[in-house]
Scaffold this motif. Structure first.
Motif, PDB file in Angstrom:
ATOM      1  N   ARG A 172     -49.832  -1.940  22.302  1.00 20.08           N
ATOM      2  CA  ARG A 172     -48.991  -1.598  22.962  1.00 20.08           C
ATOM      3  C   ARG A 172     -47.466  -1.970  22.523  1.00 20.08           C
ATOM      4  O   ARG A 172     -46.792  -0.532  22.326  1.00 20.08           O
ATOM      5  N   GLN A 173     -47.140  -3.347  22.284  1.00 21.51           N
ATOM      6  CA  GLN A 173     -45.322  -3.687  21.441  1.00 21.51           C
ATOM      7  C   GLN A 173     -45.914  -3.353  20.071  1.00 21.51           C
ATOM      8  O   GLN A 173     -44.658  -2.641  20.015  1.00 21.51           O
ATOM      9  N   GLN A 174     -46.379  -2.859  18.858  1.00 22.37           N
ATOM     10  CA  GLN A 174     -45.899  -2.349  18.055  1.00 22.37           C
ATOM     11  C   GLN A 174     -45.656  -0.856  17.846  1.00 22.37           C
ATOM     12  O   GLN A 174     -45.396  -0.708  16.621  1.00 22.37           O
ATOM     13  N   ARG A 175     -46.627  -0.505  18.903  1.00 25.94           N
ATOM     14  CA  ARG A 175     -46.946   1.142  18.721  1.00 25.94           C
ATOM     15  C   ARG A 175     -45.231   1.501  19.820  1.00 25.94           C
ATOM     16  O   ARG A 175     -44.276   2.370  18.664  1.00 25.94           O
ATOM     17  N   LEU A 176     -44.317   0.662  20.194  1.00 19.76           N
ATOM     18  CA  LEU A 176     -43.237   0.907  20.891  1.00 19.76           C
ATOM     19  C   LEU A 176     -42.488   0.262  19.648  1.00 19.76           C
ATOM     20  O   LEU A 176     -41.139   0.890  19.506  1.00 19.76           O
ATOM     21  N   GLY A 177     -42.593  -0.829  19.393  1.00 17.37           N
ATOM     22  CA  GLY A 177     -41.800  -0.771  17.876  1.00 17.37           C
ATOM     23  C   GLY A 177     -41.390   0.007  16.984  1.00 17.37           C
ATOM     24  O   GLY A 177     -40.306   0.908  16.563  1.00 17.37           O
ATOM     25  N   ALA A 178     -42.852   0.640  16.411  1.00 15.56           N
ATOM     26  CA  ALA A 178     -42.240   1.914  15.380  1.00 15.56           C
ATOM     27  C   ALA A 178     -42.564   3.007  15.627  1.00 15.56           C
ATOM     28  O   ALA A 178     -41.478   3.798  15.089  1.00 15.56           O
ATOM     29  N   LEU A 179     -42.578   3.363  17.125  1.00 17.42           N
ATOM     30  CA  LEU A 179     -41.914   4.403  17.934  1.00 17.42           C
ATOM     31  C   LEU A 179     -40.027   4.362  17.725  1.00 17.42           C
ATOM     32  O   LEU A 179     -39.101   5.356  17.076  1.00 17.42           O
ATOM     33  N   ALA A 180     -39.736   2.768  18.018  1.00 19.04           N
ATOM     34  CA  ALA A 180     -38.345   2.640  18.007  1.00 19.04           C
ATOM     35  C   ALA A 180     -37.456   3.094  16.490  1.00 19.04           C
ATOM     36  O   ALA A 180     -36.579   3.251  16.391  1.00 19.04           O
ATOM     37  N   VAL A 181     -38.590   2.440  15.193  1.00 20.76           N
ATOM     38  CA  VAL A 181     -37.888   1.998  13.926  1.00 20.76           C
ATOM     39  C   VAL A 181     -37.723   3.924  13.663  1.00 20.76           C
ATOM     40  O   VAL A 181     -37.499   4.467  12.448  1.00 20.76           O
ATOM     41  N   LEU A 182     -38.994   4.756  13.440  1.00 20.19           N
ATOM     42  CA  LEU A 182     -38.946   5.817  13.497  1.00 20.19           C
ATOM     43  C   LEU A 182     -37.731   6.977  14.245  1.00 20.19           C
ATOM     44  O   LEU A 182     -37.212   7.326  13.502  1.00 20.19           O
ATOM     45  N   GLY A 183     -37.436   6.698  15.695  1.00 23.88           N
ATOM     46  CA  GLY A 183     -36.511   7.125  16.048  1.00 23.88           C
ATOM     47  C   GLY A 183     -35.228   6.704  15.203  1.00 23.88           C
ATOM     48  O   GLY A 183     -34.427   7.883  15.277  1.00 23.88           O
ATOM     49  N   LEU A 184     -34.713   5.539  14.749  1.00 24.07           N
ATOM     50  CA  LEU A 184     -33.437   5.344  13.877  1.00 24.07           C
ATOM     51  C   LEU A 184     -33.495   5.309  13.136  1.00 24.07           C
ATOM     52  O   LEU A 184     -32.945   5.895  12.963  1.00 24.07           O
ATOM     53  N   CYS A 185     -34.937   5.295  11.687  1.00 25.39           N
ATOM     54  CA  CYS A 185     -34.624   6.121  10.535  1.00 25.39           C
ATOM     55  C   CYS A 185     -34.374   7.870  10.551  1.00 25.39           C
ATOM     56  O   CYS A 185     -33.725   8.129   9.692  1.00 25.39           O
ATOM     57  N   VAL A 186     -34.428   8.427  12.282  1.00 27.18           N
ATOM     58  CA  VAL A 186     -34.563   9.858  12.063  1.00 27.18           C
ATOM     59  C   VAL A 186     -33.362   9.840  12.493  1.00 27.18           C
ATOM     60  O   VAL A 186     -32.487  11.268  11.652  1.00 27.18           O
ATOM     61  N   GLY A 187     -32.496   9.087  13.125  1.00 30.05           N
ATOM     62  CA  GLY A 187     -31.189   9.252  13.381  1.00 30.05           C
ATOM     63  C   GLY A 187     -30.322   8.932  12.229  1.00 30.05           C
ATOM     64  O   GLY A 187     -29.179   9.334  12.489  1.00 30.05           O
ATOM     65  N   VAL A 188     -30.198   8.538  11.767  1.00 31.06           N
ATOM     66  CA  VAL A 188     -29.786   7.756  10.377  1.00 31.06           C
ATOM     67  C   VAL A 188     -29.121   8.940   9.544  1.00 31.06           C
ATOM     68  O   VAL A 188     -28.223   9.092   9.402  1.00 31.06           O
ATOM     69  N   TRP A 189     -29.967   9.638   9.491  1.00 33.48           N
ATOM     70  CA  TRP A 189     -29.597  10.802   8.985  1.00 33.48           C
ATOM     71  C   TRP A 189     -29.269  12.664   9.508  1.00 33.48           C
ATOM     72  O   TRP A 189     -28.686  12.613   9.377  1.00 33.48           O
ATOM     73  N   PHE A 190     -29.903  12.230  10.613  1.00 29.76           N
ATOM     74  CA  PHE A 190     -30.456  13.238  11.818  1.00 29.76           C
ATOM     75  C   PHE A 190     -28.126  13.750  12.407  1.00 29.76           C
ATOM     76  O   PHE A 190     -27.646  14.431  12.480  1.00 29.76           O
ATOM     77  N   VAL A 191     -27.828  12.199  12.309  1.00 28.98           N
ATOM     78  CA  VAL A 191     -26.514  12.719  13.190  1.00 28.98           C
ATOM     79  C   VAL A 191     -26.054  12.930  12.000  1.00 28.98           C
ATOM     80  O   VAL A 191     -24.676  13.888  12.263  1.00 28.98           O
ATOM     81  N   PRO A 192     -25.522  12.060  10.875  1.00 29.09           N
ATOM     82  CA  PRO A 192     -24.544  12.785  10.251  1.00 29.09           C
ATOM     83  C   PRO A 192     -24.734  14.131   9.393  1.00 29.09           C
ATOM     84  O   PRO A 192     -23.501  15.042   9.111  1.00 29.09           O
TER      85      PRO A 192
END
Length: 275
Positions: A183-203
């Motif tokens: 469960r911890q690994q899954r939550l961490g992976a979801l956080a990474v996905l959200g961060l990488c999407v946000g890095v380009w989506f916001v700009p």
């Protein structure tokens, strides 16, 4: 010979795509991508929504090197084609062994559809390259090597910046690859996905002139094209025609090899087949 398979396949793809590369912008989407290299504005279809922000950014870098919009975007397609065949070979070898890997690489090399998209200024072959990479990383995670899960999430998030549909199409496979993870690994992976999407989506939103302007252009295109042409709103005959068109595209992509699946009798374990 085994270690050079991918090298030969990559060289074959590079040669064939370079020799037959297009010298003019292929269609209206290619023109819009070229205009976006100068000024990014999805509202005026530079490029059309949803924007393909990282593709435009990569195109600008290539444009600085080559000085020509079509050459820059076609150059991206050629590079992505070479990466795609190597990644497809790598995935197939990890999945089914060397014989299947060579066959998959040769199908890609001679596929008319893959060949075409490797020579024009469009985004599809880049999505193919990312699909193979995400597939490989997901296979590693699915096979129990869960340390690959965050990397797969990062690549999927970046792939969505080139073609947002990648998140929709590859998301289920990525979610399946979470099965062995904690469960911890899954939550961490979801956080990474959200961060990488946000890095380009916001700009991208900022470059588009703000959320309201971006969403307005996106909704406008949806109501004009896909909103009127989906399976729910279209006539039955039109939906049937699209179904056969999809089958025709599969035949064009895989050629004569597309009929081999009809008689395939493998002894693969269920978990491998599920993936």
């Amino acid at each position: 010979m085994k270690s050079s398979d991918a090298l030969w396949l990559g060289a074959g793809v590079a040669l064939t795509r370079f020799v037959f590369r297009s010298h003019y912008l292929y269609d209206v989407d290619s023109v819009n991508f070229a205009l976006a290299l100068e000024a990014f504005d999805p509202e005026t279809h530079q490029p059309h929504p949803p924007g393909y922000f990282l593709y435009v950014c990569a195109g600008r870098l290539m444009y600085r090197l080559l000085g020509d919009a079509n050459s820059a975007l076609v150059g991206l397609s050629i590079v992505a084609s070479c990466a795609a065949v190597v990644l497809i070979y790598t995935l197939a070898r990890a999945w089914f062994g060397r014989r299947a890997a060579v066959a998959a690489g040769l199908i890609f090399l001679f596929s008319p559809l893959a060949w075409f998209h490797g020579t024009v200024a469009l985004t599809y072959i880049i999505e193919a390259s990312f699909s193979a990479l995400v597939g490989y990383l997901c296979w590693q995670s699915y096979s129990g090597r869960t340390s690959f899960l965050p990397l797969g999430a990062a690549v999927l998030g970046i792939a969505a910046g080139f073609r947002p549909s990648s998140l929709l199409m590859l998301g289920p496979l990525w979610l399946l690859s979470m099965r062995p993870a904690s469960r911890q690994q899954r939550l961490g992976a979801l956080a990474v996905l959200g961060l990488c999407v946000g890095v380009w989506f916001v700009p991208m939103i900022l470059a588009s002139g703000g959320p309201a302007r971006y969403l307005s252009s996106l909704c406008g295109l949806w109501s004009l094209v896909p909103g009127r042409q989906n399976a729910v709103t279209s006539a039955v005959l039109m939906s049937v025609a699209r179904f056969w068109t999809v089958l025709g595209i599969l035949g064009l992509c895989f050629g004569a090899a597309s009929v081999l699946a009809l008689g395939a009798r493998g002894r693969t374990d269920p978990a491998r087949r599920l993936f």
